[in-house]
Design an enzyme around this catalytic site. Sequence first.
Site, mmCIF file in Angstrom:
data_model
loop_
_atom_site.group_PDB
_atom_site.id
_atom_site.type_symbol
_atom_site.label_atom_id
_atom_site.label_comp_id
_atom_site.label_asym_id
_atom_site.label_seq_id
_atom_site.Cartn_x
_atom_site.Cartn_y
_atom_site.Cartn_z
ATOM 1 N N GLY A 11 -7.032 -2.487 -4.658
ATOM 2 C CA GLY A 11 -7.022 -2.000 -6.044
ATOM 3 C C GLY A 11 -7.883 -2.894 -6.916
ATOM 4 O O GLY A 11 -7.838 -4.116 -6.785
ATOM 5 N N ARG A 72 -10.326 1.730 -0.200
ATOM 6 C CA ARG A 72 -9.206 1.644 0.748
ATOM 7 C C ARG A 72 -9.787 2.072 2.093
ATOM 8 O O ARG A 72 -10.383 3.150 2.203
ATOM 9 C CB ARG A 72 -8.076 2.588 0.354
ATOM 10 C CG ARG A 72 -7.610 2.427 -1.084
ATOM 11 C CD ARG A 72 -6.525 1.410 -1.239
ATOM 12 N NE ARG A 72 -6.053 1.345 -2.626
ATOM 13 C CZ ARG A 72 -5.367 0.337 -3.115
ATOM 14 N NH1 ARG A 72 -5.063 -0.697 -2.365
ATOM 15 N NH2 ARG A 72 -4.966 0.347 -4.353
ATOM 16 N N ASP A 103 -2.861 -8.403 -1.249
ATOM 17 C CA ASP A 103 -2.314 -8.864 0.024
ATOM 18 C C ASP A 103 -2.879 -8.090 1.229
ATOM 19 O O ASP A 103 -3.076 -8.671 2.301
ATOM 20 C CB ASP A 103 -0.780 -8.862 0.023
ATOM 21 C CG ASP A 103 -0.186 -7.550 -0.470
ATOM 22 O OD1 ASP A 103 -0.959 -6.623 -0.789
ATOM 23 O OD2 ASP A 103 1.049 -7.458 -0.532
ATOM 24 N N THR A 125 -5.505 -8.967 -8.069
ATOM 25 C CA THR A 125 -4.631 -7.791 -8.167
ATOM 26 C C THR A 125 -3.799 -7.916 -9.433
ATOM 27 O O THR A 125 -3.411 -9.031 -9.808
ATOM 28 C CB THR A 125 -3.694 -7.651 -6.937
ATOM 29 O OG1 THR A 125 -2.685 -6.675 -7.225
ATOM 30 C CG2 THR A 125 -2.993 -8.954 -6.597
ATOM 31 N N ASP A 127 -0.874 -6.938 -9.662
ATOM 32 C CA ASP A 127 0.547 -6.938 -9.285
ATOM 33 C C ASP A 127 1.208 -8.316 -9.298
ATOM 34 O O ASP A 127 2.431 -8.406 -9.325
ATOM 35 C CB ASP A 127 0.724 -6.334 -7.886
ATOM 36 C CG ASP A 127 0.299 -4.872 -7.818
ATOM 37 O OD1 ASP A 127 0.256 -4.230 -8.883
ATOM 38 O OD2 ASP A 127 0.015 -4.385 -6.708
ATOM 39 N N ASP A 129 1.515 -10.390 -6.866
ATOM 40 C CA ASP A 129 2.431 -10.390 -5.717
ATOM 41 C C ASP A 129 1.892 -11.209 -4.543
ATOM 42 O O ASP A 129 2.240 -10.951 -3.394
ATOM 43 C CB ASP A 129 2.675 -8.933 -5.266
ATOM 44 C CG ASP A 129 1.396 -8.222 -4.856
ATOM 45 O OD1 ASP A 129 0.301 -8.758 -5.102
ATOM 46 O OD2 ASP A 129 1.497 -7.126 -4.285
ATOM 47 N N ARG A 171 4.013 -2.242 -7.734
ATOM 48 C CA ARG A 171 4.511 -1.916 -6.389
ATOM 49 C C ARG A 171 5.835 -2.618 -6.105
ATOM 50 O O ARG A 171 6.780 -2.433 -6.845
ATOM 51 C CB ARG A 171 3.456 -2.245 -5.335
ATOM 52 C CG ARG A 171 2.288 -1.249 -5.412
ATOM 53 C CD ARG A 171 1.578 -1.140 -4.120
ATOM 54 N NE ARG A 171 0.891 -2.372 -3.784
ATOM 55 C CZ ARG A 171 0.074 -2.518 -2.761
ATOM 56 N NH1 ARG A 171 -0.114 -1.506 -1.958
ATOM 57 N NH2 ARG A 171 -0.541 -3.652 -2.539
HETATM 58 P P1 ATP Z 1 -3.664 -4.088 -4.284
HETATM 59 O O1 ATP Z 1 -2.483 -4.971 -4.053
HETATM 60 O O2 ATP Z 1 -4.253 -4.251 -5.626
HETATM 61 O O3 ATP Z 1 -3.414 -2.653 -3.912
HETATM 62 P P2 ATP Z 1 -4.698 -4.750 -1.694
HETATM 63 O O4 ATP Z 1 -5.783 -5.661 -1.259
HETATM 64 O O5 ATP Z 1 -3.307 -5.108 -1.263
HETATM 65 O O6 ATP Z 1 -4.809 -4.594 -3.271
HETATM 66 P P3 ATP Z 1 -4.762 -2.594 0.243
HETATM 67 O O7 ATP Z 1 -5.231 -1.171 0.135
HETATM 68 O O8 ATP Z 1 -3.399 -2.851 0.744
HETATM 69 O O9 ATP Z 1 -5.008 -3.249 -1.195
HETATM 70 O O10 ATP Z 1 -5.777 -3.372 1.205
HETATM 71 C C1 ATP Z 1 -7.170 -3.313 0.972
HETATM 72 C C2 ATP Z 1 -7.894 -3.128 2.273
HETATM 73 O O11 ATP Z 1 -7.657 -4.258 3.124
HETATM 74 C C3 ATP Z 1 -7.465 -1.923 3.088
HETATM 75 O O12 ATP Z 1 -8.031 -0.724 2.636
HETATM 76 C C4 ATP Z 1 -7.960 -2.320 4.474
HETATM 77 O O13 ATP Z 1 -9.353 -2.097 4.562
HETATM 78 C C5 ATP Z 1 -7.699 -3.824 4.485
HETATM 79 N N1 ATP Z 1 -6.418 -4.114 5.144
HETATM 80 C C6 ATP Z 1 -5.168 -3.869 4.686
HETATM 81 N N2 ATP Z 1 -4.229 -4.213 5.577
HETATM 82 C C7 ATP Z 1 -4.892 -4.693 6.659
HETATM 83 C C8 ATP Z 1 -4.489 -5.193 7.942
HETATM 84 N N3 ATP Z 1 -3.211 -5.272 8.293
HETATM 85 N N4 ATP Z 1 -5.469 -5.598 8.782
HETATM 86 C C9 ATP Z 1 -6.768 -5.523 8.446
HETATM 87 N N5 ATP Z 1 -7.206 -5.038 7.271
HETATM 88 C C10 ATP Z 1 -6.294 -4.630 6.377
#
Ligand code: ATP
Length: 319
Positions: A11, A72, A103, A125, A127, A129, A171
């Site tokens: 995000g 994503r 995360d 982020t 959040d 978190d 979240r």
């Molecule tokens: P936000 O908390 O703002 O949503 P985020 O980084 O947690 O941000 P996610 O969509 O959960 O957002 O993760 C971003 C990207 O990181 C995913 O689209 C994917 O490409 C990668 N990713 C997430 N989880 C994994 C994982 N377990 N292993 C490898 N890559 C991952």
Amino acid sequence: IKKIGVLTSGGDAPGMNAAVRAVVRTAIAKGIEVYGIYDGYLGLHEGRIKKLERHNVSDMINRGGTFLGSARFPEFKEESVRHTAIANMRKLDIEALVVVGGDGSYMGAKKMTEMGFPCIGLPGTIDNDIAGTDYTIGFHTALNTVLDAIDRLRDTSSSHNRISIVEIMGRHCGDLTMMAAIGGGAEFTIIPEKGYNEDELVASIVSDVEKGKKHAIIAITEHITNVADLAMVIEKRTHLETRATILGHTQRGGSPCAFDRIMASEMGAFAVELLIQGEAGRCVGIQSNKLTHHDIIDAIENMARPFNQSIYDLTKILS
Ligand code: ATP
């Protein structure tokens, strides 16, 4: 170290541009070339990589969103996909990668580090978190946005004797809701960490109304319940007009506040310093007003984010 990459992922959050700008300018000042990877891990996999110069990050410090784009890309969980991504960087002799994200993005960075490609994570982020940091980039800007919305809702709900439910992002983390509840003077605070009992909430609103309360603000984190349905239940029981407002993506946008700009700039510069010192597989944080760094694997696997109980208690005392 001669060449590094930088990307934003997950995000978007206000201040991501400030972080990238700091990475680019610090690296160039130290004689390191920087490559911008567009659209997060998706762009990394597809080779959307472009060398960045100082001027490419001009006029970025005050801009919300992320000029590098974000995506994503669940396929990044597959090892073969990450192999291609790493190969794309090695083709350009990129030796390390700075990932600005939440995360999920940290998981991707952690896995690439485990595969032998050093990554540094910056917490981006709204959040708040992420383990190993008191604040994430974007959180304070989003908090100001939420407060502005609550102030506006307060004006109209007190004029019309109305109950306002405000659904706030975060979240599984109630930080944004709790801080906004304190800053905005909400009467009720509902967060994922504390569970939720609709009957108890409604009973306590009814009791307040019976004591003469004519309006109230209920701050609730997203994904806990359907706020439109909750509004109908409260209206039926209190006979006071009740409306739910979902703030949604307005919380993600906007120009970053001073705190986020400065923190993002410091963290971005710090990430480059860590790489120069030969550190890898670290995630950057700010703790008790000091820049810190932790093992990214340890942060994800073992460092639970402490719940801010005193802030939660304060929401109750001051409501
Ligand atoms: P936000 O908390 O703002 O949503 P985020 O980084 O947690 O941000 P996610 O969509 O959960 O957002 O993760 C971003 C990207 O990181 C995913 O689209 C994917 O490409 C990668 N990713 C997430 N989880 C994994 C994982 N377990 N292993 C490898 N890559 C991952």
